[in-house]
Design an enzyme around this catalytic site. Structure first.
Site, PDB file in Angstrom:
ATOM      1  N   LYS A  10     -18.620 -28.697-136.527  1.00 48.04           N
ATOM      2  CA  LYS A  10     -19.229 -27.605-137.789  1.00 48.04           C
ATOM      3  C   LYS A  10     -18.880 -26.125-137.114  1.00 48.04           C
ATOM      4  O   LYS A  10     -18.718 -25.975-136.154  1.00 48.04           O
ATOM      5  CB  LYS A  10     -20.637 -27.723-137.936  1.00 48.04           C
ATOM      6  CG  LYS A  10     -21.575 -27.562-136.609  1.00 48.04           C
ATOM      7  CD  LYS A  10     -21.936 -26.043-136.107  1.00 48.04           C
ATOM      8  CE  LYS A  10     -22.609 -25.988-134.937  1.00 48.04           C
ATOM      9  NZ  LYS A  10     -22.854 -24.926-134.178  1.00 48.04           N
ATOM     10  N   ALA A 101     -18.794 -28.428-125.553  1.00 44.11           N
ATOM     11  CA  ALA A 101     -19.589 -27.139-125.088  1.00 44.11           C
ATOM     12  C   ALA A 101     -18.925 -25.829-125.731  1.00 44.11           C
ATOM     13  O   ALA A 101     -18.847 -25.056-125.384  1.00 44.11           O
ATOM     14  CB  ALA A 101     -19.757 -27.174-123.640  1.00 44.11           C
ATOM     15  N   ALA A 105     -20.522 -28.213-132.146  1.00 41.32           N
ATOM     16  CA  ALA A 105     -21.687 -29.272-132.343  1.00 41.32           C
ATOM     17  C   ALA A 105     -21.189 -30.780-131.945  1.00 41.32           C
ATOM     18  O   ALA A 105     -21.367 -31.700-132.596  1.00 41.32           O
ATOM     19  CB  ALA A 105     -22.461 -29.469-133.719  1.00 41.32           C
ATOM     20  N   GLY A 107     -21.304 -32.669-129.394  1.00 49.37           N
ATOM     21  CA  GLY A 107     -22.321 -33.521-128.660  1.00 49.37           C
ATOM     22  C   GLY A 107     -23.191 -33.823-129.599  1.00 49.37           C
ATOM     23  O   GLY A 107     -23.484 -35.171-129.686  1.00 49.37           O
ATOM     24  N   ASP A 141     -29.141 -29.705-134.032  1.00 49.31           N
ATOM     25  CA  ASP A 141     -27.857 -29.769-134.892  1.00 49.31           C
ATOM     26  C   ASP A 141     -27.347 -31.171-135.568  1.00 49.31           C
ATOM     27  O   ASP A 141     -26.606 -31.225-136.171  1.00 49.31           O
ATOM     28  CB  ASP A 141     -26.641 -29.135-134.287  1.00 49.31           C
ATOM     29  CG  ASP A 141     -26.570 -27.547-133.772  1.00 49.31           C
ATOM     30  OD1 ASP A 141     -27.558 -26.906-134.638  1.00 49.31           O
ATOM     31  OD2 ASP A 141     -25.804 -27.067-133.258  1.00 49.31           O
TER      32      ASP A 141
HETATM   33  O1  C5P Z   1     -31.912 -28.747-130.182  1.00 51.27           O
HETATM   34  P1  C5P Z   1     -31.050 -28.719-128.885  1.00 51.27           P
HETATM   35  O2  C5P Z   1     -31.469 -29.485-127.790  1.00 51.27           O
HETATM   36  O3  C5P Z   1     -29.541 -28.675-129.311  1.00 51.27           O
HETATM   37  O4  C5P Z   1     -31.014 -27.327-128.238  1.00 51.27           O
HETATM   38  C1  C5P Z   1     -30.611 -26.874-127.218  1.00 51.27           C
HETATM   39  C2  C5P Z   1     -31.196 -25.607-126.474  1.00 51.27           C
HETATM   40  O5  C5P Z   1     -30.866 -24.460-127.432  1.00 51.27           O
HETATM   41  C3  C5P Z   1     -32.789 -25.643-126.553  1.00 51.27           C
HETATM   42  O6  C5P Z   1     -33.292 -26.352-125.419  1.00 51.27           O
HETATM   43  C4  C5P Z   1     -32.865 -24.082-126.696  1.00 51.27           C
HETATM   44  O7  C5P Z   1     -32.751 -23.412-125.477  1.00 51.27           O
HETATM   45  C5  C5P Z   1     -31.852 -23.541-127.496  1.00 51.27           C
HETATM   46  N1  C5P Z   1     -32.232 -23.526-129.013  1.00 51.27           N
HETATM   47  C6  C5P Z   1     -33.106 -22.563-129.465  1.00 51.27           C
HETATM   48  N2  C5P Z   1     -33.474 -22.300-130.675  1.00 51.27           N
HETATM   49  C7  C5P Z   1     -32.870 -23.353-131.680  1.00 51.27           C
HETATM   50  C8  C5P Z   1     -31.742 -24.479-131.289  1.00 51.27           C
HETATM   51  C9  C5P Z   1     -31.771 -24.338-129.769  1.00 51.27           C
HETATM   52  O8  C5P Z   1     -33.630 -21.612-128.746  1.00 51.27           O
HETATM   53  N3  C5P Z   1     -33.144 -23.182-132.939  1.00 51.27           N
END
Ligand code: C5P
Length: 301
Positions: A10, A101, A105, A107, A141
């Site tokens: 994405k 990384a 997206a 992962g 995501d």
């Molecule tokens: O949801 P996910 O595990 O992919 O998020 C990874 C990290 O990215 C979270 O631990 C947070 O630090 C940050 N994040 C955030 N706000 C979001 C999505 C992700 O702060 N809406």
């Protein structure tokens, strides 16, 4: 017998970020567009009970992919098995083509693909709404990787409304050497904030541009609030963005939390020439072309 799911990458065409919430996440207005770079996740029954599920990975960047429980695909198989009270006896293989990384997206795609492939392999017939809720438990995501196309993500990005798109958009993605940590980019966003952060909101002009499929209108409304944070952590990305702009891209932006840079172009020919210029410039490791919207996670067999 094995089952393979194909899942797209994405790009965030708008990433509007609010202030940090008590749970550490940030409220978003996150407009996702799936693009045609894909990982394939194959689930094969494991002979003995394997705990955790076994994971292997192939592809040019396979050495950068963790193969233990920190990989979201492993956690997805375990979560689905626990949801149905069965053993996660499975071998997962990821054929990786999405930058690792990179803010595309990859992962999350692998997690959505593992859920879909295991659900078919185990014949657990999980209803779509339950699959989406499992996706949201795995990461912000992940639901979008299942759905694909284009969607507005609210909350931390997991609450999706699908969006109509009126045509194909032509993109170039410049892949950097090394990744960026998403939590580190959000921390940098918080550090750089100077005053009160406005409520995140989708841009009506951007939603209209998607609806009509007009690349010039979309180029005028692309926006990523995480871009200054990604550039602060990786200043060299400015040279990558400048190179693509000079080569004729309609607009440039960092993809999600980066470091992959995205270039919107007029058509397929322009995308090919921007990609050539980026590869020749030495400002990125490689450049890929792809169109979006692309379909969400789907079984191949
Ligand atoms: O949801 P996910 O595990 O992919 O998020 C990874 C990290 O990215 C979270 O631990 C947070 O630090 C940050 N994040 C955030 N706000 C979001 C999505 C992700 O702060 N809406």
């Amino acid at each position: 017998m094995s089952v393979t799911a194909r899942v797209p990458a994405k790009v965030n065409v708008q990433l509007s970020v609010g202030g940090p919430r008590p749970d550490g996440f940030h409220d978003l207005a996150n407009v996702f567009l799936a693009v045609g770079l894909y990982d394939e996740i194959t689930a094969t029954p494991a002979n003995a009970i394997t705990d955790p599920p076994r994971l292997t990975c192939s592809g040019p960047d396979a050495d950068q992919v963790p193969l233990d429980r920190t990989n979201l695909a492993v956690r997805a198989a375990e979560l689905l098995a626990a949801h149905h009270g069965i053993s996660p006896a499975v071998h997962l293989h990821i054929a990786k083509d999405i930058p690792v990384a990179g803010g595309m997206a990859g992962g999350s795609a692998d997690a959505a693909g593992a859920l879909l492939a295991c659900d078919a392999l185990w014949d657990t017939k999980t209803p779509r709404a339950e699959l989406l809720s499992l996706c949201a438990q795995l990461g912000s995501d992940v639901p979008f990787s299942l759905v694909g196309g284009a969607a507005l993500g609210r909350g931390r990005g997991e609450l999706l409304t699908e969006l109509p798109v009126g045509g194909d958009f032509h993109w170039v993605f410049a892949v950097a050497d090394g990744g960026l940590s998403t939590p580190a980019v959000y921390r940098e966003f918080d550090r750089l904030a100077t005053g009160p952060i406005p409520e995140p909101a989708p841009s009506p002009a951007l939603l209209a541009a998607l609806r009509t499929g007009d690349p010039h209108a979309l180029a005028a409304s692309l926006a990523n609030d995480l871009q200054p944070a990604a550039l602060s952590l990786r200043p060299a990305l400015a040279d990558t963005l400048d190179t693509g702009r000079a080569a004729g891209a309609l607009a440039t932006l960092v993809s999600g939390s980066g470091p992959t840079c995205a270039f919107l172009t007029e058509d397929a020919d322009s995308a090919a020439s921007v990609a050539r210029a980026l590869r020749a410039s030495g400002t990125c490791r490689t450049a890929r072309t792809a169109t979006g919207p692309a379909p969400g996670a789907a079984l191949l067999n």
